[in-house]
Design an enzyme around this catalytic site. Sequence first.
Site, PDB file in Angstrom:
ATOM      1  N   SER A  56       0.975  -1.230  -0.117  1.00 29.34           N
ATOM      2  CA  SER A  56       0.079   0.011   0.030  1.00 29.34           C
ATOM      3  C   SER A  56       0.941   1.280  -0.019  1.00 29.34           C
ATOM      4  O   SER A  56       1.992   1.245   0.278  1.00 29.34           O
ATOM      5  CB  SER A  56      -0.683   0.067   1.208  1.00 29.34           C
ATOM      6  OG  SER A  56      -1.306   1.222   1.523  1.00 29.34           O
ATOM      7  N   TYR A  78      -1.908  -1.650  10.356  1.00 28.64           N
ATOM      8  CA  TYR A  78      -2.066  -2.042   8.992  1.00 28.64           C
ATOM      9  C   TYR A  78      -0.499  -0.998   8.478  1.00 28.64           C
ATOM     10  O   TYR A  78       0.082  -1.904   7.509  1.00 28.64           O
ATOM     11  CB  TYR A  78      -3.167  -1.102   8.318  1.00 28.64           C
ATOM     12  CG  TYR A  78      -3.265  -1.161   6.741  1.00 28.64           C
ATOM     13  CD1 TYR A  78      -3.911  -2.210   6.096  1.00 28.64           C
ATOM     14  CD2 TYR A  78      -2.538   0.114   6.018  1.00 28.64           C
ATOM     15  CE1 TYR A  78      -3.973  -2.185   4.831  1.00 28.64           C
ATOM     16  CE2 TYR A  78      -2.860  -0.210   4.817  1.00 28.64           C
ATOM     17  CZ  TYR A  78      -3.609  -0.985   4.027  1.00 28.64           C
ATOM     18  OH  TYR A  78      -3.755  -0.957   2.709  1.00 28.64           O
TER      19      TYR A  78
END
Length: 202
Positions: free
Chosen positions: A138, A151
């Site tokens: 990401s 995350y």
Amino acid sequence: MKTVVITGGTSGIGFGLAAVLAQRGVNVMIADVREDAIPAAVGALSRYSGRVVGVHVDVSVDADVDALADETIERFGRVDLMCNNAGVVGQQAPMWEQRLQNWRWLIDVKLMGVVHGVRTFAPLFIAQGSGHFLNTASAGGLMPLPTLAPYNATMHAVVGLTETLNAELKAVSDQLGATVLCPGMVDTPLGRNSAVLAPPGA
């Protein structure tokens, strides 16, 4: 004919990858923990020239990933691209308020899921003399993400892991390698799916 394995392949980025590759005539093995979503995904891709098969896999379980490799080889005879794409996102809170179960869940899926994929498929690639990993991280693996520390941490780990993996594979053969995908905001059902999949306490 080339064969690709895509974890988290029933929706979002994984499904998009599957569609593009199936259109190009690539055999696609979709792996997903959401077993009920597999038939619809496979059906939607059946109009393309590539053969598409779906299997239930929990990437946090190493034996599931081993079984995925075995079934792919049994059906297609080889694997050319392994997309470690399965992912989840957890609660939003300052790091000191993040529940330990949320940390463990994201680490098990987003980090160890990639580790399991590499440990299982890299020896296959080396044995056949070619192969590539595409690991989905990401943009959050390249910058801070306040309120999403678990995350954020796993995405940074996947970026570093993939860069190291690429160097290690290239030292074996220039026909081997690894690439990390770091998308920004994408309109996918990741949040909704994660809310359903989250274990108690996460």
